[in-house]
Each structure stands twice: as C-alpha cells, then as structure tokens.
Write a protein that holds these residues in place. Structure first.
Motif, PDB file in Angstrom:
ATOM      1  N   LYS A 598       0.831  -1.205   0.000  1.00 26.57           N
ATOM      2  CA  LYS A 598       0.000   0.000   0.000  1.00 26.57           C
ATOM      3  C   LYS A 598       0.863   1.252   0.000  1.00 26.57           C
ATOM      4  N   LYS A 601       2.324   1.809  -3.483  1.00 26.08           N
ATOM      5  CA  LYS A 601       1.340   2.357  -4.427  1.00 26.08           C
ATOM      6  C   LYS A 601       1.121   3.844  -4.180  1.00 26.08           C
ATOM      7  N   GLU A 602       1.107   4.260  -2.919  1.00 23.55           N
ATOM      8  CA  GLU A 602       0.956   5.687  -2.613  1.00 23.55           C
ATOM      9  C   GLU A 602       2.124   6.490  -3.171  1.00 23.55           C
ATOM     10  N   GLN A 603       3.325   5.947  -3.085  1.00 25.63           N
ATOM     11  CA  GLN A 603       4.474   6.660  -3.639  1.00 25.63           C
ATOM     12  C   GLN A 603       4.420   6.737  -5.160  1.00 25.63           C
ATOM     13  N   VAL A 604       3.912   5.678  -5.812  1.00 22.36           N
ATOM     14  CA  VAL A 604       3.763   5.709  -7.270  1.00 22.36           C
ATOM     15  C   VAL A 604       2.712   6.731  -7.676  1.00 22.36           C
ATOM     16  N   ASP A 605       1.626   6.824  -6.904  1.00 26.98           N
ATOM     17  CA  ASP A 605       0.616   7.841  -7.189  1.00 26.98           C
ATOM     18  C   ASP A 605       1.187   9.242  -7.027  1.00 26.98           C
ATOM     19  N   ALA A 606       2.038   9.429  -6.014  1.00 27.38           N
ATOM     20  CA  ALA A 606       2.677  10.742  -5.850  1.00 27.38           C
ATOM     21  C   ALA A 606       3.586  11.054  -7.028  1.00 27.38           C
ATOM     22  N   ASN A 608       3.122   9.924 -10.082  1.00 32.83           N
ATOM     23  CA  ASN A 608       2.250  10.231 -11.220  1.00 32.83           C
ATOM     24  C   ASN A 608       1.774  11.672 -11.183  1.00 32.83           C
ATOM     25  N   ILE A 609       1.521  12.191  -9.996  1.00 34.25           N
ATOM     26  CA  ILE A 609       1.108  13.599  -9.885  1.00 34.25           C
ATOM     27  C   ILE A 609       2.223  14.519 -10.367  1.00 34.25           C
ATOM     28  N   LEU A 649       0.650   1.152 -13.796  1.00 28.70           N
ATOM     29  CA  LEU A 649       0.190   2.319 -13.063  1.00 28.70           C
ATOM     30  C   LEU A 649       0.922   3.593 -13.450  1.00 28.70           C
ATOM     31  N   ARG A 652      -0.901   6.734 -15.273  1.00 25.35           N
ATOM     32  CA  ARG A 652      -2.350   6.645 -15.188  1.00 25.35           C
ATOM     33  C   ARG A 652      -2.916   7.985 -14.747  1.00 25.35           C
ATOM     34  N   ASP A 653      -4.014   8.356 -15.392  1.00 25.00           N
ATOM     35  CA  ASP A 653      -4.691   9.642 -15.140  1.00 25.00           C
ATOM     36  C   ASP A 653      -3.834  10.834 -15.513  1.00 25.00           C
TER      37      ASP A 653
END
Length: 669
Positions: A598, A601-606, A608-609, A649, A652-653
């Motif tokens: 988890k 994944k949070e670091q990958v989302d960061a 992506n931003i 991922l 993404r977005d």
C-alpha cells in the motif's frame, strides 16, 4: 757550625733563636713592571704584571722569595686593558613568572611544545589571565594551537571520567540502599525476638519464684486467672469464654458495663480479691474495695451493703454488693509497690502490703490487701506489668505496620510517580511488600523486582538495548507466571510496560536515524517486535522512507531539460521504493506485507502527480511526452526485482490531469 753556615739557614731546621721578620710596609701605588709604561684601569687593580713582594732585607726574606717560585694571574699576551667592562644583566619585570615556576612549559627555543600542568590548573588560587600571559608570552601560533588542543583533550577526558563516576556512584548507591534495607529488616526482626525473649524470661522467672497462682472464682462464672481449661487452642472457644466472663462481670459488678463495653478481645485477667482503700495522708482505712484486672483496664469496685426491707431487720446482716467506682486504662496509670519504699523500711507495717496507683492527672490512690500472708499483691503486680507490656507491644506492632504501609507507599510512589495514577494498586502495595514470589525456584519479594527495574533503568540510560530488551522480556514472563497473585502480577506488568514504552521510543528514534542501513534496521525492528511494538516499527520505518523520497526528489533541480528532470525524479522514486520493499521483506513478517505494498502504491501515485504536472505543458503523444513516459516506465521495471509490477500504473490519469491542469496547491518540485 761552619757546615751550617755554608748550607744556609733552613725553615725546617730546629733552632733556638727565632729569626726576626720585618713588619709589612705600606704600598703607595701599584707596582709597575720595568720596561712598560704605567696604565690606568679606571681605578681598578692592574693586571699587567703579578704583584711583587716588598723588598725586605735579611736571610729570612731570601727564603720567603724562594717559596714564591710559582707565578699567579698571568694574563694572556693579547689582553687589551682598554676593552670596556661587560654590562650587567637587566632585571626581569614583576609581571613575568619566576624562573622556578613549573606551570610554564618550555619555550619554543628550549623545548618542542608547551605541556599542560595539571597541578597548576588544580590550584584554587590560580589566576588564569596572568598564568596564560606568562605561559604563552614567547610561544608561537603553532604552540598556542597545540596547547589549546591539549586543554580540549584534558577537558574531554575529565568529562568522560565524571560521567563514568556518576554511573558508578549510582550503581553503588543502589547496592548500598539494598543492603541498608536488608539490614533494617534484620534489625527489626532481631528487635522483635529480643522483646519476646525479655517477656518470656520475665514471665518464667516470676512463675518459678511464686509458684502456681491460686484461682478464686466469684459470682456466676468469671474467674480471677486463666486455668488450664481456659488455655485452649481454639480461637472460637477462647472468644466465647471471654464473652461469658465479661457478661458475668457485668452481672456481678454494678455499673461495670458503663466503663467496660463489649470490645473484641477484651477479657478478665485476674480477680485480685478484697482490698482496703487507705487515706494517703494518715494511712487509715476508708472503705472496702475489690480490684479486677483486665487485659486493657483496671477496675476498682466498692463493696456496699444492700438495704434489707422491713422495719426490724438488722442492716449489719445485709448482703453486700459490688459497685464500679473507678476504671483506668492500663497505659494511663502506674502501679507502685509500697513495700520497697523508705516508709515501710522504717517500720510502718501498715503499707507493707499496700500498693499505690498513680493516674495521669497526678492523682494517687492507695490500696492494702486484706490477706497479708497471701501472694495476691505479687500476683497482681506481675499480671499488671505483663498486661502493660503486651499492650505496648501491640501498639508498637500496629504503629510499625502503619509506618510500613506509609513507607511502602512513599517508597514505590517516589520511585515511580506513575503509580499515583493507579490508586487501587498503590493502596494494596502495603499488603504485598513482604509477599514472596517464586522466581526460578527461589523466593523473592517485591524489593527484588525493584532491583531488577533499577538495572533495567541503567541499561536504558546507557542505551544497552539488547540487555534492556532481555530484562523486559524476563519481567513480562515473571508477571505471566504469577497467575494466583493478581496484585503482584499487575505491579510487575505496570513496571515492565512503562519501561518497555520508554525503551521502544529510544529504539524507534534510532530506527528513524538509521533507516538507510539494512543491518541496523533489521536489528531495531527485531527489538521492537520483541517488545510488542511491531506496528510502531512499521509505521516509523515507512514514514522515514517517505521523508527520504521527498527530500531526494526535491534535490532534483529543473534546469530546462524536461527529459533529464523526469529521469532524475523517476530514478529517485523507484530506486528508493525498491530498496524499501527489499528491506521490509527481510525485517517484517509476510503477514504485514500488505502495508508495504500500500505504501509503494501511494508513492507511485505521488510520482504520477509530479509526472502529470511536468507534462501538462507538453503535447500529449508528442515525441517529448512519449520519451518521458517511456523513461518513467523503464525505471518502474526495477520494482519487479522485489515482486511488484506497477508498470501499468505509471502515467495513469496523466491525460485527465493534463487536460484539467495540475491539482490546486501543487507546484514544481
């Protein structure tokens, strides 16, 4: 005589006539050498030629000249008398230290360096400014730096010695406190044994000297002394017997229930029989009395005749009754045997069999026994002293118990203020202080537990984490083994939990500081897991890794080359994520691996931003856009080494973020 004249006169020749020696003559000036002009030397003696003896005639003068065959003060040939004299040495100023001052080190010209004189620095009368001015007056810059470094080393060594002395003194103080507490308990036990020995010895001596006491009963059943039948082992039978005696006393002595109400343990010790009250001034008899001794009071009852109904009845033949007259607590009075006073020794037999009772208010009463031949008085005196001693012993025991309870509460509360919040546990500490618990086959008390806690505190203060964790585990295991003793179990668990929390805080701080070292991280996580703080270890480790990702990514500076910036940021993110997951797998159990996934994944989302924000100004699908996306996905392949596949991922977005713009509050990193 002719031969002696031819040889001359010798000084060693014995002769009868002593030769006459002329007196010295005054020399008016220096003797000058022949052939050289006279020179002046500033009023000083001339050294051009050796001094010549004055010319004195006679044979004796010739003999003396022969003895002066050696010439002294011969000057060299190149001596110049016109050379000025050597100047005198100047005196040193007063502010410089004397030459025999040992505090000053060697100067650069005389020695290699300046030495630190510890004795001079320890001098209480040392003046630092003057000492340094004299010591470093001729020193070079290198000497000053060396001397400063030497002083710094001496200061560090003194600080280390002081710290070690503090720890050593604390350990010795704890050991001495334990020994003092043990000695105090032994002295208390010895005091009790000596008191029991004294009481038993006194009772045996009195019993052997007076023989068995006669028991005389009166009334309906309460006796004067305890018989063998009364000395029963059953507490219930003894209590019932005491109650029956007290009720019989109430029935026999009128008004006694007012002075002696029913109290647990109160009983009659001796019925002293009939006595006569005497006047203190004239020793005349006043009235008949009866003395009854209880275990805590002394009752004085007067004998009065009952009224006989009828006009012709003889009142002298009327039966008598006992009426309670006075009653004192035993600790408030003093019983004195008047047989040993000066008055009885002088022949006044009226008080030989009498006793005097002195009250608290200095009021005294004298009573004389009616049976002078009986040992009633000695028996009363012995039983009175024995009862008083038992009362005092009971009061001391009660006071010691109360003091022990207060001392125990103060002891544990002062050592651990956290116990003040646990009121119920603190109230029961006075009851369990002397309770023994089994530890490895041995009986120990709670003071032993405190000694183990002291050792644990020392290990925590010195940051000996391995030993401290072992001690906490030992205390927890001991608490779990005490299933029958709930109070001791709660006490030990409270001590262990409090120290474990403090120890876990220190280990967690070290885990955060050394999160980039896998060996230390694994060791710290293992310690926290043994203490029961595995969740805190996991959270602290992942939080530290998140902070390092943000710190390293912010160190990447955007200088206009977007592809280079994306390459640096993606490399930082996915390298740290890979290393974190690898270390997490080695340190934590597989059951908590979901927390690490988890977090990844949070670091990958960061990331992506950040990626969407940077690509928002470029054409979607263009060469630069595709080059940056491919580079990020290429770095994301590193996660496959630790079993994570986040390639799908990446990006993404990004299209939505590129169309709608970056989120509010997000700027360039």
């Amino acid at each position: 005589m002719s031969e002696e004249k031819s040889k001359g006169i010798s000084l060693r020749t014995k002769r009868s006539k002593r030769p006459a020696i002329s007196a010295p003559k005054q020399i008016s000036g220096p003797i000058q050498q022949t052939g050289a002009p006279p020179r002046s030397n500033g009023g000083q003696a001339s050294f051009d030629s050796p001094p010549q003896r004055p010319q004195m005639g006679g044979k004796t003068s010739d003999l003396v000249k022969r003895r002066y065959s050696t010439r002294f003060n011969n000057l060299p040939t190149d001596y110049n008398a016109a050379t000025p004299p050597v100047p005198s040495m100047p005196s040193l100023p007063a502010q410089y230290p004397p030459s025999n001052d040992r505090g000053r080190g060697p100067s650069p010209g005389r020695g290699p360096a300046l030495n630190v004189d510890v004795k001079a620095l320890r001098d209480p009368n040392l003046r630092p400014e003057q000492y340094i001015a004299g010591l470093l007056s001729d020193a070079s810059e290198q000497d000053i730096d060396d001397y400063q470094q030497a002083l710094q080393k001496l200061r560090n060594r003194a600080s280390t010695d002081l710290q070690q002395n503090v720890y050593q003194n604390r350990t010795q103080f704890i050991k001495i406190s334990k020994e003092a507490e043990k000695l105090k308990g032994e002295m208390r036990a010895l005091k009790n044994l000596m008191s029991d020995l004294k009481t038993n010895t006194t009772a045996l001596r009195a019993a052997s000297s007076q023989g068995p006491a006669a028991s005389n009963d009166f009334g309906s059943g309460f006796s004067s002394t305890l018989s063998k039948r009364d000395k029963r082992s059953s507490v219930a039978d003894r209590t019932a017997m005491w109650n029956s005696q007290l009720q019989a006393l109430w029935k026999t002595v009128e008004g006694s229930q007012k002075f002696l109400p029913a109290v647990p343990g109160r009983h009659v010790v001796q019925n002293a029989g009939l006595w006569i009250e005497l006047d203190n001034a004239t020793w005349k008899s006043r009235r008949a009395m009866q003395i009854i001794l209880l275990n805590d009071h002394l009752l004085i009852a007067s004998r009065k005749k009952r009224k006989v109904e009828g006009n012709g009845a003889d009142q002298r033949q009327a039966p008598s009754k006992l009426v309670a007259d006075r009653c004192w607590p035993l600790l408030d009075i003093e019983m004195v045997d008047l047989a040993g006073t000066s008055e009885s020794a002088s022949g006044r037999n009226k008080v030989a069999d009498a006793i005097m009772i002195r009250g608290v208010g200095q009021e005294s009463f004298t009573y004389r026994t009616e049976k002078s031949d009986d040992n009633e008085k000695q028996s009363l005196m012995m039983n009175f002293r024995k009862a008083v001693e038992e009362l005092r012993k009971g009061l001391r025991t009660e006071m010691e118990t109360s003091n022990k309870a207060k001392e125990t509460i103060n002891y544990f509360a002062s050592r651990d203020p956290g116990l003040l919040k646990k009121t119920e546990l603190l109230e029961t500490l006075s009851d369990i202080k002397d309770m023994l618990i089994e530890v490895e086959g041995k009986q120990q008390n709670l003071r032993w537990v405190e000694s183990q806690v002291d050792e644990l505190d020392i290990d925590i203060a010195l940051q000996r984490f391995d030993t401290a964790v072992q001690r906490v585990e030992k205390l927890n295991a001991l608490a779990k083994s005490l299933k029958s003793n709930v109070v001791a179990q709660d006490f030990i668990s409270f001590k262990a939990d409090e120290r474990a929390t403090k120890l876990a805080g220190l280990i967690t701080r070290e885990l955060v500081d050394t999160h980039n070292e896998p060996k230390k991280t694994r060791r710290n996580v293992l310690w926290l897991a043994r203490l029961g703080f595995e969740d805190r270890a996991r959270e602290a480790y992942l939080e530290a890794r998140s902070n390092i990702i943000q710190k390293r990514s912010r160190q990447c500076i955007f200088e206009g080359n977007l592809h280079q910036y994306i390459w640096e940021v993606s490399f930082v993110y996915f390298t740290i994520i890979r290393n974190t997951v690898s270390t997490f797998q080695a340190c934590f159990q597989a059951s908590v691996m979901s927390a690490c996934v988890k977090w990844a994944k949070e670091q990958v989302d960061a990331f992506n931003i950040i990626l969407a924000r940077q690509l928002s100004s470029t054409e979607r699908g263009g060469p630069l856009w595709m080059e940056c996306m491919n580079q990020a996905k290429e770095h994301a392949k590193m996660l496959s080494e630790v079993g994570l596949d986040f390639k799908s991922l990446i990006g993404r977005d990004v299209s939505e973020l590129s169309q709608n713009g970056a989120p509010v509050g997000l700027g360039l990193v």
